[in-house]
Scaffold this motif. Structure first.
Motif, PDB file in Angstrom:
ATOM      1  N   THR A 142       0.948  -1.206  -0.057  1.00 14.24           N
ATOM      2  CA  THR A 142      -0.042   0.204   0.043  1.00 14.24           C
ATOM      3  C   THR A 142       0.911   1.220  -0.071  1.00 14.24           C
ATOM      4  N   ILE A 143       2.102   1.332   0.969  1.00 11.70           N
ATOM      5  CA  ILE A 143       3.064   2.317   0.811  1.00 11.70           C
ATOM      6  C   ILE A 143       3.727   2.664  -0.348  1.00 11.70           C
ATOM      7  N   GLY A 144       4.108   1.513  -0.790  1.00 14.52           N
ATOM      8  CA  GLY A 144       4.793   1.549  -2.116  1.00 14.52           C
ATOM      9  C   GLY A 144       3.752   2.042  -3.544  1.00 14.52           C
ATOM     10  N   LEU A 145       2.568   1.504  -3.564  1.00 17.20           N
ATOM     11  CA  LEU A 145       2.076   1.929  -4.480  1.00 17.20           C
ATOM     12  C   LEU A 145       1.350   3.442  -4.642  1.00 17.20           C
ATOM     13  N   TYR A 146       1.091   3.865  -3.170  1.00 22.09           N
ATOM     14  CA  TYR A 146       0.846   5.169  -2.778  1.00 22.09           C
ATOM     15  C   TYR A 146       1.671   6.144  -3.252  1.00 22.09           C
ATOM     16  N   THR A 147       3.029   5.827  -2.794  1.00 19.68           N
ATOM     17  CA  THR A 147       4.213   6.848  -3.182  1.00 19.68           C
ATOM     18  C   THR A 147       4.341   6.629  -4.645  1.00 19.68           C
TER      19      THR A 147
ATOM     20  N   ARG B 211       2.161   6.164  -6.658  1.00 22.02           N
ATOM     21  CA  ARG B 211       1.336   7.427  -7.492  1.00 22.02           C
ATOM     22  C   ARG B 211       1.841   8.872  -7.338  1.00 22.02           C
ATOM     23  N   ILE B 212       2.108   9.120  -6.261  1.00 20.02           N
ATOM     24  CA  ILE B 212       2.387  10.325  -5.963  1.00 20.02           C
ATOM     25  C   ILE B 212       3.599  10.896  -6.965  1.00 20.02           C
ATOM     26  N   HIS B 213       4.605   9.944  -7.155  1.00 21.37           N
ATOM     27  CA  HIS B 213       5.445   9.981  -8.402  1.00 21.37           C
ATOM     28  C   HIS B 213       4.846  10.422  -9.633  1.00 21.37           C
ATOM     29  N   ARG B 214       3.996   9.817  -9.950  1.00 27.11           N
ATOM     30  CA  ARG B 214       3.374   9.865 -11.407  1.00 27.11           C
ATOM     31  C   ARG B 214       2.923  11.333 -11.466  1.00 27.11           C
ATOM     32  N   ILE B 215       2.426  11.746 -10.411  1.00 30.52           N
ATOM     33  CA  ILE B 215       1.900  13.242 -10.321  1.00 30.52           C
ATOM     34  C   ILE B 215       3.217  14.280 -10.276  1.00 30.52           C
ATOM     35  N   THR B 216       3.917  14.164  -9.633  1.00 29.99           N
ATOM     36  CA  THR B 216       4.949  15.143  -9.098  1.00 29.99           C
ATOM     37  C   THR B 216       6.099  14.854  -9.935  1.00 29.99           C
ATOM     38  N   ASN B 217       6.540  13.592 -10.195  1.00 31.32           N
ATOM     39  CA  ASN B 217       7.783  13.065 -10.935  1.00 31.32           C
ATOM     40  C   ASN B 217       8.876  13.478 -10.034  1.00 31.32           C
TER      41      ASN B 217
ATOM     42  N   ARG C  66      11.975  12.246  -7.747  1.00 28.01           N
ATOM     43  CA  ARG C  66      12.800  11.170  -7.176  1.00 28.01           C
ATOM     44  C   ARG C  66      12.632  10.448  -6.324  1.00 28.01           C
ATOM     45  N   LYS C  67      12.276  11.083  -5.066  1.00 27.06           N
ATOM     46  CA  LYS C  67      12.246  10.639  -3.655  1.00 27.06           C
ATOM     47  C   LYS C  67      11.041   9.817  -3.537  1.00 27.06           C
ATOM     48  N   HIS C  68       9.938   9.799  -4.106  1.00 27.32           N
ATOM     49  CA  HIS C  68       8.634   9.077  -4.093  1.00 27.32           C
ATOM     50  C   HIS C  68       8.939   7.888  -5.231  1.00 27.32           C
ATOM     51  N   LYS C  69       9.795   8.104  -6.134  1.00 32.10           N
ATOM     52  CA  LYS C  69       9.928   6.714  -6.980  1.00 32.10           C
ATOM     53  C   LYS C  69      10.674   5.725  -6.249  1.00 32.10           C
TER      54      LYS C  69
ATOM     55  N   LEU D 140      16.527   2.262   0.076  1.00 29.61           N
ATOM     56  CA  LEU D 140      16.143   3.283   0.964  1.00 29.61           C
ATOM     57  C   LEU D 140      17.635   4.007   1.361  1.00 29.61           C
ATOM     58  N   ASP D 141      18.743   3.245   1.649  1.00 30.33           N
ATOM     59  CA  ASP D 141      20.032   3.835   1.655  1.00 30.33           C
ATOM     60  C   ASP D 141      20.150   4.924   0.708  1.00 30.33           C
ATOM     61  N   LYS D 142      20.076   4.554  -0.785  1.00 34.94           N
ATOM     62  CA  LYS D 142      20.497   5.343  -1.756  1.00 34.94           C
ATOM     63  C   LYS D 142      19.437   6.364  -1.679  1.00 34.94           C
ATOM     64  N   LEU D 143      18.299   6.421  -1.429  1.00 37.88           N
ATOM     65  CA  LEU D 143      17.373   7.571  -1.098  1.00 37.88           C
ATOM     66  C   LEU D 143      17.892   8.643  -0.236  1.00 37.88           C
ATOM     67  N   PHE D 144      17.975   7.970   1.333  1.00 41.82           N
ATOM     68  CA  PHE D 144      18.395   8.801   2.410  1.00 41.82           C
ATOM     69  C   PHE D 144      19.650   9.408   2.391  1.00 41.82           C
TER      70      PHE D 144
END
Length: 218
Positions: free
Chosen positions: A40-45, A47-53, A55-58, A110-114
């Protein structure tokens, strides 16, 4: 009528199970619940990535989907093994490695992101460590999975701890608590060496942590 009889038979079978098997199956159900939360968290984020493009949400979406895949793999494997459906040691070994690979790669993302890793050179070092961890898990012990997971989650925890010190708020505390709980769950795995009946404690801590992250992200 037939449906109620089947349900009654299933409940009777469950109640007459060995207590250890009941706990093992409940543990697998907790893992299935965690799978639903992380997906749920993965698909929701995503979805946000598709709207905002963004990188963090992707990357966040990729990480949680990988973690979700690891959980469904582990839950399915445990249910099949614990209930006598699967006994082939080679299939069990491969499935365990697939579970470990999904989980550790999710943590690596996650490490790559944070850590805000943008160069392939640094990320390639992470991949080497990831492969080394899988090698040790396969040849030595599955305990290396929890050791590697604990270390990998240390970076997000440090990131969110510094963030909380800079800006103390409900959201910054929730996300720190969530990732700290996940890191702690990998350390709590070693409680089984004290008492084998504590094998489910790590999953209970993990479930609470994912629930906190669900509240934060969704």
């Amino acid at each position: 009528m037939e449906g109620s009889q089947n349900l009654k038979r299933a409940v009777t079978t469950f109640l007459t199970m060995n207590p250890g098997l009941v706990l093992a199956n409940l543990n697998s159900l907790v893992e299935l619940l965690m799978f639903l939360i992380t997906i749920t968290i993965g698909l929701y984020t995503f979805r946000i990535h598709r709207i905002t493009n963004n990188r963090k949400h992707k990357l966040l979406g990729i990480a949680f989907i990988l973690i979700g895949l690891s959980l469904i793999t582990k839950a399915s494997l445990n249910l099949l093994v614990n209930n006598g459906v699967l006994a082939n040691s080679e299939i069990i070994r491969v499935a365990t490695l697939i579970y470990a690979a999904f989980l550790l790669f999710g943590y690596t993302v996650l490490d790559k992101l944070f850590l805000n890793i943008r160069t392939y050179r640094v990320f390639s070092v992470q991949i080497i460590l990831f492969v080394l961890a899988l090698f040790l898990i396969n040849l030595v012990s599955l305990s290396f999975l929890d050791f590697a997971g604990f270390l990998l989650l240390g970076f997000p925890v440090l990131h969110f701890f510094e963030n909380y010190l800079k800006k103390k708020s409900r959201n910054s505390f929730l996300i720190l608590a969530g990732f700290s709980g996940l890191m702690l769950s990998h350390a709590s795995f070693f409680l089984i060496f004290i008492n084998k009946s504590l094998f489910f404690v790590d999953n209970l801590i993990r479930l609470g942590s994912y629930a906190i992250l669900l509240v934060h992200y969704v």
